[in-house]
Design a protein around this motif. Structure first.
Motif, PDB file in Angstrom:
ATOM      1  N   MET A   1      16.161  27.421  29.508  1.00 11.43           N
ATOM      2  CA  MET A   1      16.827  28.695  29.282  1.00 11.43           C
ATOM      3  C   MET A   1      16.944  29.430  30.613  1.00 11.43           C
ATOM      4  N   ASN A   2      18.102  30.047  30.851  1.00 14.73           N
ATOM      5  CA  ASN A   2      18.260  30.742  32.124  1.00 14.73           C
ATOM      6  C   ASN A   2      17.458  32.042  32.137  1.00 14.73           C
ATOM      7  N   ILE A   3      17.238  32.542  33.329  1.00 12.81           N
ATOM      8  CA  ILE A   3      16.407  33.732  33.527  1.00 12.81           C
ATOM      9  C   ILE A   3      16.983  34.933  32.779  1.00 12.81           C
ATOM     10  N   ARG A   4      18.283  35.118  32.852  1.00 11.76           N
ATOM     11  CA  ARG A   4      18.893  36.282  32.208  1.00 11.76           C
ATOM     12  C   ARG A   4      18.519  36.360  30.732  1.00 11.76           C
ATOM     13  N   LYS A   5      18.629  35.248  30.038  1.00 13.33           N
ATOM     14  CA  LYS A   5      18.316  35.242  28.612  1.00 13.33           C
ATOM     15  C   LYS A   5      16.837  35.473  28.343  1.00 13.33           C
ATOM     16  N   MET A   6      16.003  35.262  29.342  1.00 11.18           N
ATOM     17  CA  MET A   6      14.563  35.498  29.185  1.00 11.18           C
ATOM     18  C   MET A   6      14.210  36.976  29.334  1.00 11.18           C
ATOM     19  N   LEU A   7      15.065  37.773  29.993  1.00 12.24           N
ATOM     20  CA  LEU A   7      14.726  39.178  30.236  1.00 12.24           C
ATOM     21  C   LEU A   7      14.445  39.954  28.940  1.00 12.24           C
ATOM     22  N   PRO A   8      15.324  39.880  27.916  1.00 14.39           N
ATOM     23  CA  PRO A   8      14.999  40.621  26.689  1.00 14.39           C
ATOM     24  C   PRO A   8      13.757  40.089  25.985  1.00 14.39           C
ATOM     25  N   LEU A   9      13.547  38.780  26.029  1.00 16.16           N
ATOM     26  CA  LEU A   9      12.349  38.209  25.417  1.00 16.16           C
ATOM     27  C   LEU A   9      11.099  38.689  26.144  1.00 16.16           C
ATOM     28  N   ALA A  10      11.158  38.715  27.469  1.00 18.85           N
ATOM     29  CA  ALA A  10      10.016  39.180  28.260  1.00 18.85           C
ATOM     30  C   ALA A  10       9.731  40.647  27.984  1.00 18.85           C
ATOM     31  N   LEU A  11      10.781  41.442  27.857  1.00 18.80           N
ATOM     32  CA  LEU A  11      10.596  42.866  27.588  1.00 18.80           C
ATOM     33  C   LEU A  11       9.947  43.082  26.217  1.00 18.80           C
ATOM     34  N   LEU A  12      10.394  42.353  25.219  1.00 23.88           N
ATOM     35  CA  LEU A  12       9.775  42.460  23.902  1.00 23.88           C
ATOM     36  C   LEU A  12       8.336  41.949  23.923  1.00 23.88           C
ATOM     37  N   PHE A 102       7.353  30.971  22.188  1.00 22.12           N
ATOM     38  CA  PHE A 102       8.358  30.486  23.134  1.00 22.12           C
ATOM     39  C   PHE A 102       8.129  31.102  24.517  1.00 22.12           C
ATOM     40  N   VAL A 103       7.918  32.420  24.566  1.00 22.00           N
ATOM     41  CA  VAL A 103       7.690  33.097  25.847  1.00 22.00           C
ATOM     42  C   VAL A 103       6.422  32.558  26.500  1.00 22.00           C
ATOM     43  N   GLU A 104       5.370  32.382  25.732  1.00 23.83           N
ATOM     44  CA  GLU A 104       4.110  31.891  26.294  1.00 23.83           C
ATOM     45  C   GLU A 104       4.272  30.500  26.886  1.00 23.83           C
ATOM     46  N   LYS A 105       5.091  29.660  26.266  1.00 23.71           N
ATOM     47  CA  LYS A 105       5.371  28.330  26.836  1.00 23.71           C
ATOM     48  C   LYS A 105       6.160  28.466  28.137  1.00 23.71           C
ATOM     49  N   GLN A 106       7.097  29.423  28.181  1.00 25.72           N
ATOM     50  CA  GLN A 106       7.938  29.605  29.368  1.00 25.72           C
ATOM     51  C   GLN A 106       7.153  30.203  30.535  1.00 25.72           C
ATOM     52  N   ILE A 107       6.096  30.948  30.244  1.00 23.28           N
ATOM     53  CA  ILE A 107       5.317  31.601  31.300  1.00 23.28           C
ATOM     54  C   ILE A 107       4.698  30.572  32.243  1.00 23.28           C
ATOM     55  N   ALA A 108       4.534  29.357  31.778  1.00 24.74           N
ATOM     56  CA  ALA A 108       3.973  28.312  32.631  1.00 24.74           C
ATOM     57  C   ALA A 108       4.800  28.143  33.908  1.00 24.74           C
ATOM     58  N   ASP A 109       6.087  28.465  33.841  1.00 30.83           N
ATOM     59  CA  ASP A 109       6.950  28.445  35.021  1.00 30.83           C
ATOM     60  C   ASP A 109       6.660  29.716  35.813  1.00 30.83           C
ATOM     61  N   SER A 110       6.237  29.574  37.064  1.00 31.30           N
ATOM     62  CA  SER A 110       5.797  30.734  37.854  1.00 31.30           C
ATOM     63  C   SER A 110       6.881  31.804  37.978  1.00 31.30           C
TER      64      SER A 110
END
Length: 152
Positions: A1-12, A102-110
């Motif tokens: 998933m690209n970074i942009r699409k992660m921004l709302p997930l990270a904010l939530l 999903f976010v917790e799995k993605q956090i593994a990427d620095s």
């Protein structure tokens, strides 16, 4: 998933109880995250393109991405009718357990870990501010985005 699409997930994910009340608040918090966040190295495709609109900075792509996340079962949205005569509604966005995982799995990427850290900082700094005050802050810091405002 690209970074942009992660921004709302990270904010939530960073938000207290993993939810954000209101579309306008969501727009402003993502905008501030991009403008004030330490998100070095992001390309234009990694961010939302905001334009001056009725209530300040607005990105239709953010709504598209929220809809995608809702369809994928990562985010849940609800609508509350505030004024039936004026047809005014309030949206609430909540990170579902699947979204949190999903976010917790993605956090593994620095790189994504820094996005979540910035989201946490934005929520700490601006999360509890009443919406009219938040809009005023955005307008005073970024007056270019207030030029089409219905509030000015």
């Amino acid at each position: 998933m690209n970074i942009r699409k992660m921004l709302p997930l990270a904010l939530l994910y960073a938000g207290e109880e993993h939810h954000i009340d209101g579309r306008t608040r969501f727009q402003k918090l993502i905008f501030l995250m991009q403008m004030e966040g330490n998100l070095d190295g992001l390309t234009p495709t990694d961010t939302y393109r905001f334009e001056p609109y009725d209530y300040g900075p607005f990105s239709s792509t953010l709504y598209d991405d929220l809809d995608d996340h809702i369809e994928q079962g990562l985010i849940e949205d609800s609508v509350e009718e505030i004024d039936e005569d004026e047809e005014i509604v309030k949206y609430e966005y909540r990170l579902r357990p699947e979204g949190r995982e999903f976010v917790e799995k993605q956090i593994a990427d620095s790189e994504l870990e820094s996005v979540v850290q910035e989201a946490e900082r934005i929520v700490r700094e601006y999360g509890d501010i009443r919406l009219p005050e938040l809009i005023d802050i955005v307008y005073s810091k970024y007056p270019k985005y207030a030029e089409n405002s219905v509030l000015r």
